[in-house]
Design a protein around this motif. Structure first.
Motif: not given
Length: 55
Positions: A16, A14, A3-5
């Protein structure tokens, strides 16, 4: 797949553009923490005579 932090400040996803933060606001809040001694890098304490040499 991991899973993305999340944003380290507010925990939202977050962006980009502002990685690792979600927005310019969170990025600036983090920078303010550094400026106001909210964060510190560990190390040995400076001796008073070393501090006097820097001035």
């Amino acid at each position: 797949m991991s899973k993305p932090k999340p944003c380290p400040i507010c925990k939202k996803p977050r962006s980009e553009e502002f990685a690792p933060f979600c927005s310019a606001r969170c990025r600036d809040r983090d920078l303010a923490q550094w400026f106001n001694d909210g964060y510190a890098v560990p190390g040995r304490p400076a001796a008073p005579e070393e501090i006097a040499k820097e001035d």
